[in-house]
Design a protein around this motif. Structure first.
Motif, mmCIF file in Angstrom:
data_model
loop_
_atom_site.group_PDB
_atom_site.id
_atom_site.type_symbol
_atom_site.label_atom_id
_atom_site.label_comp_id
_atom_site.label_asym_id
_atom_site.label_seq_id
_atom_site.Cartn_x
_atom_site.Cartn_y
_atom_site.Cartn_z
ATOM 1 N N ASN A 35 0.836 -1.199 0.000
ATOM 2 C CA ASN A 35 0.000 0.000 0.000
ATOM 3 C C ASN A 35 0.871 1.249 0.000
ATOM 4 O OD1 ASN A 35 -1.812 2.180 1.444
ATOM 5 N ND2 ASN A 35 -3.201 0.577 0.760
ATOM 6 N N GLN A 36 0.341 2.316 -0.578
ATOM 7 C CA GLN A 36 1.114 3.558 -0.662
ATOM 8 C C GLN A 36 1.266 4.237 0.694
ATOM 9 O OE1 GLN A 36 -1.919 3.110 -1.908
ATOM 10 N NE2 GLN A 36 -3.268 4.849 -1.499
ATOM 11 N N ASN A 37 0.433 3.876 1.647
ATOM 12 C CA ASN A 37 0.468 4.511 2.966
ATOM 13 C C ASN A 37 1.116 3.610 4.009
ATOM 14 O OD1 ASN A 37 -0.950 6.970 2.318
ATOM 15 N ND2 ASN A 37 -2.815 5.746 2.169
ATOM 16 N N HIS A 38 1.921 4.213 4.885
ATOM 17 C CA HIS A 38 2.472 3.526 6.045
ATOM 18 C C HIS A 38 1.767 4.049 7.294
ATOM 19 C CE1 HIS A 38 6.578 2.411 4.028
ATOM 20 N NE2 HIS A 38 5.537 2.080 3.293
ATOM 21 N N ALA A 39 1.914 3.309 8.391
ATOM 22 C CA ALA A 39 1.359 3.746 9.674
ATOM 23 C C ALA A 39 2.501 4.009 10.646
ATOM 24 C CB ALA A 39 0.403 2.701 10.229
ATOM 25 N N TYR A 40 2.214 4.816 11.674
ATOM 26 C CA TYR A 40 3.268 5.283 12.587
ATOM 27 C C TYR A 40 2.833 5.063 14.031
ATOM 28 C CZ TYR A 40 4.901 7.314 8.269
ATOM 29 O OH TYR A 40 5.339 7.467 6.968
ATOM 30 N N GLN A 41 3.737 4.435 14.809
ATOM 31 C CA GLN A 41 3.402 4.065 16.183
ATOM 32 C C GLN A 41 4.446 4.544 17.189
ATOM 33 O OE1 GLN A 41 3.633 1.200 13.867
ATOM 34 N NE2 GLN A 41 1.489 1.418 13.262
ATOM 35 N N LEU A 42 3.950 4.800 18.397
ATOM 36 C CA LEU A 42 4.795 5.162 19.533
ATOM 37 C C LEU A 42 4.641 4.086 20.610
ATOM 38 C CD1 LEU A 42 6.544 7.198 21.209
ATOM 39 C CD2 LEU A 42 4.368 8.220 21.969
ATOM 40 N N PRO A 43 5.656 3.225 20.816
ATOM 41 C CA PRO A 43 5.590 2.257 21.913
ATOM 42 C C PRO A 43 5.628 2.967 23.260
ATOM 43 C CG PRO A 43 7.242 1.618 20.278
ATOM 44 C CD PRO A 43 6.855 3.036 19.981
ATOM 45 N N PHE A 44 4.864 2.460 24.208
ATOM 46 C CA PHE A 44 4.830 3.025 25.556
ATOM 47 C C PHE A 44 5.749 2.246 26.488
ATOM 48 C CE2 PHE A 44 0.692 5.596 26.344
ATOM 49 C CZ PHE A 44 0.949 6.363 25.223
ATOM 50 N N PHE A 45 6.453 2.977 27.350
ATOM 51 C CA PHE A 45 7.162 2.400 28.475
ATOM 52 C C PHE A 45 6.390 2.740 29.746
ATOM 53 C CE2 PHE A 45 10.380 2.594 25.188
ATOM 54 C CZ PHE A 45 11.073 1.400 25.365
#
Length: 413
Positions: free
Chosen positions: A180-190
């Motif tokens: 897909n042309q779109n990626h997703a972005y994540q922030l892991p929590f500590f």
């Protein structure tokens, strides 16, 4: 993070470990042999599958967007024909692929329910089936899906699927795919917010937060609010629609939230939640101004939760109020910091490459689309989808070209 040592008597013996490995291999082998006996049924309603559906979605790694309540809210609003695929083997539910049929220009496409407003899709798979995904014969699996949808759809198009999600490969990986042309972005929590910030440029982000705080105080101050009542949540969603509509109009872009069905769907999600707050379809968070602008909304966002996974579905700011303070960024700080200590492991900014997402999210996840023709018309449509998707990916990978195409799109309205 400290590691606790086990007492020697608590450690599993070598025999137990070997037995566990053997059991795992036997399970995978049985799955491979059972593939010949997998039966795929098609359902045109959700209700007969509810018990099995809810049992599968308890798995923390199944996407919120395939949860029963999320899909039910969409089906209630849009009333499109369904072709839900249920796979069983040995009398047990192996998977459910919640699919609806979308007809356009003579083409019938089977897509995930609510695909246009989903940030990540996994389908619903039993844990044993998911673990044995690498042993599934992809040709046989594809043929069974095609046979199940024959006469119902021309093309099976399952979009925005990560090949691996939080360490688990998708059983769909062997099917025909295009990135897909779109990626997703994540922030892991500590466990502590300060530790989470260390993944980013923490010094610069704290400095930016202090500057924003001073500017907002100079403008009369703000309050961060997550209303408890359903009535206030619904009211804030309507405010979001107004702010987002103005934003789209200023950019010359179509308003993807304008139709009554989409608005009904999102309003329906607000009332989908469980008692322990480990699941909610949609929850509105807001930054309100004080002083002479008392009560006015400077920034607003909607988030969803399933298990330890938070997804930011959308956000908007009032362009006329304190834009120099970056109220949207300030709202994200408040939301993310406030979610610490509440069992959250991952904050997902969803699909689409935006500067603010990259500034918050150290993890970037590529998504893929399953493109499986069912009819000859579907073969042509699938080829067209691949060409268009690769073209969009080519453009988005080149910032200057992407900016130029966006300006053309805005001028065309």
């Amino acid at each position: 993070m400290q590691t606790q040592k086990l007492d020697v008597h608590e450690q599993p013996s070598e025999d137990v470990a070997l037995a566990q490995t053997a059991i795992s291999r036997l399970r995978q082998l049985s799955m491979k042999l059972a593939m010949a006996e997998v039966d795929i049924e098609v359902f045109d309603a959700m209700q007969p599958l509810e018990d099995d559906w809810r049992a599968l979605e308890r798995d923390n790694l199944q996407s919120l967007h395939q949860s029963y309540d999320w899909c039910a809210a969409w089906v209630s609003a849009f009333q499109r024909p369904l072709a839900i695929l249920k796979g069983t083997y040995a009398g047990q539910t192996a998977f459910i692929l919640p699919v609806e049929i979308i007809k356009s220009r003579g083409l019938a496409t089977a897509k995930f329910i609510a695909a246009d407003h989903s940030n990540i899709n996994t389908g619903l798979f039993s844990e044993s089936f998911a673990e044995a995904g690498g042993t599934i014969d992809p040709g046989k699996f594809a043929g069974q899906l095609q046979q199940a949808l024959k006469g119902r759809a021309d093309l099976l198009l399952l979009q925005n699927i990560p090949l691996e999600w939080r360490g688990r490969p998708t059983p769909l990986a062997g099917l025909p795919m295009v990135q897909n042309q779109n990626h997703a972005y994540q922030l892991p929590f500590f466990p502590a917010f300060e530790d989470t910030l260390k993944q980013l440029n923490a010094k610069n982000r704290r400095k930016k937060f202090r500057v924003q705080s001073k500017r907002l105080e100079a403008a009369g101050g703000v309050e961060y609010v997550v209303p408890e009542t359903s009535e206030e949540q619904h009211r804030l969603l309507d405010i979001f629609f107004r702010l987002k509509s103005a934003r789209f109009a200023s950019l010359g872009l179509p308003d993807v939230f304008a139709d009554k069905e989409t608005r009904a769907f999102l309003h329906g999600l607000i009332d989908k939640r469980d008692d322990d707050r480990r699941y909610f379809g949609l929850q509105m968070h807001v930054l309100r101004l004080k002083s002479e602008n008392e009560g006015r909304v400077a920034a607003i966002s909607g988030i969803s939760r399933k298990g330890d996974h938070i997804i930011c579905q959308f956000g908007a700011i009032d362009e006329e109020l304190v834009p120099h303070t970056s109220p949207g960024e300030f709202l994200y700080w408040q939301t993310i910091s406030g979610l610490h200590g509440k069992g959250v492991a991952l904050f997902d900014f969803g699909l689409g490459d935006q500067t603010y997402k990259r500034s918050w999210a150290p993890v970037e996840t590529a998504h893929y689309d399953v493109v499986l023709p069912v009819s000859q018309f579907g073969v042509l449509a699938g080829a067209a989808h691949r060409i268009v998707t690769r073209g969009k990916a080519h453009i988005k990978a080149r910032p200057k070209l992407y900016k130029f195409t966006q300006s053309i799109r805005a001028r065309l309205g």
